[in-house]
Design a protein around this motif. Structure first.
Motif, PDB file in Angstrom:
ATOM      1  N   SER A 190     -12.613  14.485   8.524  1.00 12.33           N
ATOM      2  CA  SER A 190     -12.501  14.989   6.998  1.00 12.33           C
ATOM      3  C   SER A 190     -11.699  15.955   7.955  1.00 12.33           C
ATOM      4  O   SER A 190     -12.298  16.721   8.108  1.00 12.33           O
ATOM      5  CB  SER A 190     -13.124  14.712   6.048  1.00 12.33           C
ATOM      6  OG  SER A 190     -12.799  14.810   5.004  1.00 12.33           O
ATOM      7  N   PRO A 191     -10.447  16.306   6.956  1.00  8.56           N
ATOM      8  CA  PRO A 191      -9.367  17.186   7.058  1.00  8.56           C
ATOM      9  C   PRO A 191     -10.687  18.644   5.908  1.00  8.56           C
ATOM     10  O   PRO A 191     -10.635  17.915   4.967  1.00  8.56           O
ATOM     11  CB  PRO A 191      -8.376  17.522   6.654  1.00  8.56           C
ATOM     12  CG  PRO A 191      -8.477  16.092   5.897  1.00  8.56           C
ATOM     13  CD  PRO A 191      -9.525  14.930   6.356  1.00  8.56           C
ATOM     14  N   ASP A 192     -10.236  20.372   5.910  1.00  8.43           N
ATOM     15  CA  ASP A 192     -11.463  20.923   5.185  1.00  8.43           C
ATOM     16  C   ASP A 192     -10.490  20.995   3.797  1.00  8.43           C
ATOM     17  O   ASP A 192      -9.423  21.657   3.910  1.00  8.43           O
ATOM     18  CB  ASP A 192     -11.066  22.179   6.271  1.00  8.43           C
ATOM     19  CG  ASP A 192     -12.290  22.243   6.367  1.00  8.43           C
ATOM     20  OD1 ASP A 192     -13.010  21.247   6.592  1.00  8.43           O
ATOM     21  OD2 ASP A 192     -12.936  22.536   7.858  1.00  8.43           O
ATOM     22  N   SER A 193     -10.571  21.321   2.701  1.00  6.77           N
ATOM     23  CA  SER A 193      -9.869  21.607   1.799  1.00  6.77           C
ATOM     24  C   SER A 193      -9.371  22.788   1.654  1.00  6.77           C
ATOM     25  O   SER A 193      -9.963  23.815   2.265  1.00  6.77           O
ATOM     26  CB  SER A 193     -10.562  21.438   0.675  1.00  6.77           C
ATOM     27  OG  SER A 193     -10.375  21.650  -0.821  1.00  6.77           O
ATOM     28  N   ALA A 194      -8.574  23.603   1.095  1.00 12.14           N
ATOM     29  CA  ALA A 194      -7.684  24.645   1.037  1.00 12.14           C
ATOM     30  C   ALA A 194      -8.788  24.767   0.092  1.00 12.14           C
ATOM     31  O   ALA A 194      -8.574  26.438   0.118  1.00 12.14           O
ATOM     32  CB  ALA A 194      -6.113  24.932   0.872  1.00 12.14           C
ATOM     33  N   VAL A 226      -4.858   2.838  -1.646  1.00 12.24           N
ATOM     34  CA  VAL A 226      -6.158   3.238  -0.208  1.00 12.24           C
ATOM     35  C   VAL A 226      -7.217   2.492   0.012  1.00 12.24           C
ATOM     36  O   VAL A 226      -8.080   2.584   0.592  1.00 12.24           O
ATOM     37  CB  VAL A 226      -6.335   4.299  -0.386  1.00 12.24           C
ATOM     38  CG1 VAL A 226      -7.501   4.691   1.888  1.00 12.24           C
ATOM     39  CG2 VAL A 226      -6.063   5.858  -0.374  1.00 12.24           C
ATOM     40  N   GLU A 266       1.043  -1.326  -0.204  1.00 14.97           N
ATOM     41  CA  GLU A 266      -0.284  -0.369   0.093  1.00 14.97           C
ATOM     42  C   GLU A 266       1.176   1.903   0.048  1.00 14.97           C
ATOM     43  O   GLU A 266       0.945   1.924  -0.749  1.00 14.97           O
ATOM     44  CB  GLU A 266      -0.548  -0.156   1.702  1.00 14.97           C
ATOM     45  CG  GLU A 266      -1.882   1.240   1.526  1.00 14.97           C
ATOM     46  CD  GLU A 266      -2.915   1.951   0.764  1.00 14.97           C
ATOM     47  OE1 GLU A 266      -3.689   1.117  -0.093  1.00 14.97           O
ATOM     48  OE2 GLU A 266      -2.926   2.653  -0.205  1.00 14.97           O
ATOM     49  N   VAL A 319      -4.640  -0.958   2.766  1.00 14.53           N
ATOM     50  CA  VAL A 319      -4.126  -0.856   4.106  1.00 14.53           C
ATOM     51  C   VAL A 319      -5.470  -1.473   4.912  1.00 14.53           C
ATOM     52  O   VAL A 319      -5.420  -2.027   5.698  1.00 14.53           O
ATOM     53  CB  VAL A 319      -4.447   0.091   4.476  1.00 14.53           C
ATOM     54  CG1 VAL A 319      -5.691   0.682   4.045  1.00 14.53           C
ATOM     55  CG2 VAL A 319      -3.430   1.042   5.957  1.00 14.53           C
ATOM     56  N   PHE A 320      -7.045  -1.332   4.517  1.00 13.40           N
ATOM     57  CA  PHE A 320      -7.493  -1.760   5.355  1.00 13.40           C
ATOM     58  C   PHE A 320      -7.141  -3.565   5.339  1.00 13.40           C
ATOM     59  O   PHE A 320      -7.991  -4.018   6.116  1.00 13.40           O
ATOM     60  CB  PHE A 320      -9.069  -1.840   4.941  1.00 13.40           C
ATOM     61  CG  PHE A 320      -9.346  -0.386   4.971  1.00 13.40           C
ATOM     62  CD1 PHE A 320      -9.672   0.566   6.077  1.00 13.40           C
ATOM     63  CD2 PHE A 320      -9.487   0.605   3.902  1.00 13.40           C
ATOM     64  CE1 PHE A 320      -9.685   1.693   6.187  1.00 13.40           C
ATOM     65  CE2 PHE A 320      -9.456   2.050   3.327  1.00 13.40           C
ATOM     66  CZ  PHE A 320     -10.218   1.905   4.561  1.00 13.40           C
ATOM     67  N   TRP A 352     -15.125   7.019  10.611  1.00 13.22           N
ATOM     68  CA  TRP A 352     -13.766   7.887  10.288  1.00 13.22           C
ATOM     69  C   TRP A 352     -13.466   9.117   8.999  1.00 13.22           C
ATOM     70  O   TRP A 352     -13.249  10.550   9.703  1.00 13.22           O
ATOM     71  CB  TRP A 352     -12.502   6.797  10.913  1.00 13.22           C
ATOM     72  CG  TRP A 352     -11.765   8.042  11.190  1.00 13.22           C
ATOM     73  CD1 TRP A 352     -11.289   8.612  12.330  1.00 13.22           C
ATOM     74  CD2 TRP A 352     -10.477   8.236  10.474  1.00 13.22           C
ATOM     75  NE1 TRP A 352      -9.853   9.269  12.365  1.00 13.22           N
ATOM     76  CE2 TRP A 352      -9.763   9.058  11.419  1.00 13.22           C
ATOM     77  CE3 TRP A 352      -9.868   8.509   9.291  1.00 13.22           C
ATOM     78  CZ2 TRP A 352      -8.222   9.854  11.307  1.00 13.22           C
ATOM     79  CZ3 TRP A 352      -9.132   9.173   8.685  1.00 13.22           C
ATOM     80  CH2 TRP A 352      -8.285   9.789   9.429  1.00 13.22           C
ATOM     81  N   TYR A 353     -13.673   8.511   8.337  1.00  7.09           N
ATOM     82  CA  TYR A 353     -13.374   9.541   7.199  1.00  7.09           C
ATOM     83  C   TYR A 353     -14.455  10.526   7.322  1.00  7.09           C
ATOM     84  O   TYR A 353     -13.913  11.925   6.750  1.00  7.09           O
ATOM     85  CB  TYR A 353     -13.288   8.651   5.643  1.00  7.09           C
ATOM     86  CG  TYR A 353     -13.150   9.821   4.574  1.00  7.09           C
ATOM     87  CD1 TYR A 353     -11.493  10.417   3.913  1.00  7.09           C
ATOM     88  CD2 TYR A 353     -14.097  10.349   4.006  1.00  7.09           C
ATOM     89  CE1 TYR A 353     -12.075  11.629   2.844  1.00  7.09           C
ATOM     90  CE2 TYR A 353     -14.132  11.185   2.499  1.00  7.09           C
ATOM     91  CZ  TYR A 353     -13.598  11.639   2.643  1.00  7.09           C
ATOM     92  OH  TYR A 353     -13.110  12.453   0.688  1.00  7.09           O
TER      93      TYR A 353
END
Lengths: 322, 148
Positions: B77-81, B27, B21, B30-31, B72-73
């Protein structure tokens, strides 16, 4: 024990590989787009960046430096149907990495095609002469069009430059001849103008001179006439005076004048510079006659005897040179 | 413990999958790698588990880890710039455009940068300046800019 060691080795190798994949060193001049499960999240700026592997990965490596694209040489037909071949360069810089990475599929290809087509549009709307003389205008128009179009891609077009414009050889030849003819025309016109001006000046001068001359002649004629009038007046006056004098005195007095003149004229012969010898085939007796006339005059005055006056002598003088 | 134990093989397989991976990010492995590692731990605890049970465990744990990953995602999830990437319509909201042509029914075309877009809104004279207040598919909803 060797099994534990084997497992540990595998795990350590895995951790190292994980860290290796997580640390992103971005070199100056580049920006990396970071994707979280494939979705753009942020931009990795130059320097040390840590984005945990499996979740984050580098999407695109975007060059943030100013770059140059060559516009390939191409044939363009101008508005007046002249075929010219031209090429150029585009300078651009990516200002917004994610836009350049994701808003356009192939930035370089897109920029090149956009510039190429717009170059055709701009130059095709101009005459051949304009394309050759108005490069600045072409560059400016290209720049404004291309820059507007690339703004959504996060790209700033800093400049568009036409490198070369090559008309076909026969047109270059014709242009050379045209230029030469143009200059010759100017030279001929200048020459003709000079000749014309000088001719005009000359004629002007001649005219002036003739006018002045005529005026002089006129003036002198007037003066001459005046002089003749004056002389005639004087003659008339003199004659009048003489006739009055004669009327009051004796007509014999005329003889006196005539005789005097006659003698004076003879005297002039004697003093004449070109006569060394004077022959007097003149009847000297005539001279005597005038003397006689004078004597008679005296007699008349003294004695009062009236005798007919002697006819005025008719001098016949012949002078001869030797 | 020796290499005869299938539990160790499962864990090794999990490590290998994780390594793959890392090399080829997709992605997904990995699971499976996490599921393999969990299966290996189970086999170490219950050495009598038959092969069918081990495979079933792998499948079940794969599904579980993927489900957890999805939650979790979704939650972390992080914000997009730049959340408006590839959303041209949303980017155009508020943009100032010039009316190029206008029909009696309010439909027309407006100039945006060097391109033209169909528009809808009040009837405006050609050349008027308008603001984009909405986007429907490829049609911009415009309203005139009132200069005060």
């Amino acid at each position: 024990m060797d099994v534990i060691a084997g497992l540990l080795t595998v795990i350590v190798a895995l951790v190292l590989a994980y860290l290796f994949a997580s640390i992103k060193i971005v070199r100056q001049g580049y920006n990396y787009t970071i994707e979280h499960f494939g979705r753009f999240t942020t931009v990795a700026r130059p320097g040390f960046n840590l984005y945990p592997a499996f979740f984050y990965r580098v999407g695109r490596k975007v060059n943030m430096m100013e770059q140059v694209i060559d516009i390939p040489g191409q044939e363009i037909i101008t508005r007046d149907n002249a075929m010219i071949s031209t090429d150029g360069v585009v300078f651009f810089q990516v200002l917004d990495a994610p836009k350049a990475a994701y808003e356009v599929s192939d930035l370089y290809m897109a920029l090149m095609q956009l510039t190429t087509t717009n170059l055709r549009t701009v130059m095709g709307s101009m005459d051949l002469d304009e394309t050759l003389s108005k490069r600045d205008e072409i560059n400016a128009r290209l720049l404004s069009v291309v820059d507007q179009a690339t703004t959504p891609w996060g790209v700033k077009i800093t400049r568009v430059e036409i490198k070369d414009i090559r008309p076909p050889a026969d047109i270059v030849n014709a242009m050379g001849r045209q230029m030469k003819a143009e200059r010759e025309k100017r030279a001929n016109i200048l020459e003709a103008e000079g000749t014309r001006a000088s001719e005009i000046l000359r004629a002007e001068g001649q005219k002036q001179a003739r006018i002045l001359e005529a005026e002089g002649r006129k003036e002198s004629a007037f003066r001459d006439a005046e002089a003749r009038e004056r002389a005639a007046e004087a003659e008339a006056k003199a004659t009048e005076l003489v006739s009055i004098a004669i009327e009051q005195g004796s007509p014999q007095s005329l003889n006196y004048f005539i005789a005097q003149k006659y003698v004076e004229a003879i005297g002039k012969f004697a003093t004449s510079p070109n006569a060394k010898t004077i022959l007097f085939p003149v009847e000297a007796t005539q001279l005597m006659g005038t003397l006689g006339g004078i004597g008679e005059l005296a007699k008349e005055i003294v004695g009062g005897a009236s005798s007919p006056p002697a006819p005025p002598p008719r001098p016949r003088i012949e002078a001869a040179e030797d | 413990m020796d290499w005869d134990n299938p539990g160790l093989w499962w864990i090794a397989a999990g490590a290998l999958l994780a390594g793959v991976e890392l090399l080829v990010p997709g992605v997904f492995l990995v699971f499976v790698a996490i599921a393999a590692a969990i299966t290996g731990a189970f086999v170490l605890l219950f050495p009598d588990l038959p092969l069918a049970g081990q495979l079933a465990s792998l499948a079940a744990w794969s599904a579980v880890t993927i489900a957890i990953g999805r939650r979790w995602y979704r939650d972390y999830s992080p914000d997009s710039a730049d959340p408006l990437l590839n959303d041209v319509g949303a980017r155009m909201l508020g943009a100032t455009v010039t009316v190029v042509s206008s029909g009696a029914d309010g439909s027309g075309r407006v100039r945006v940068a060097d391109g033209e877009w169909p528009s809808r809104g009040p009837v405006l004279p050609v050349g008027a300046i308008a603001r984009v207040v909405g986007v429907q598919n490829t049609t911009l909803i415009i309203e005139p800019i009132v200069l005060e």
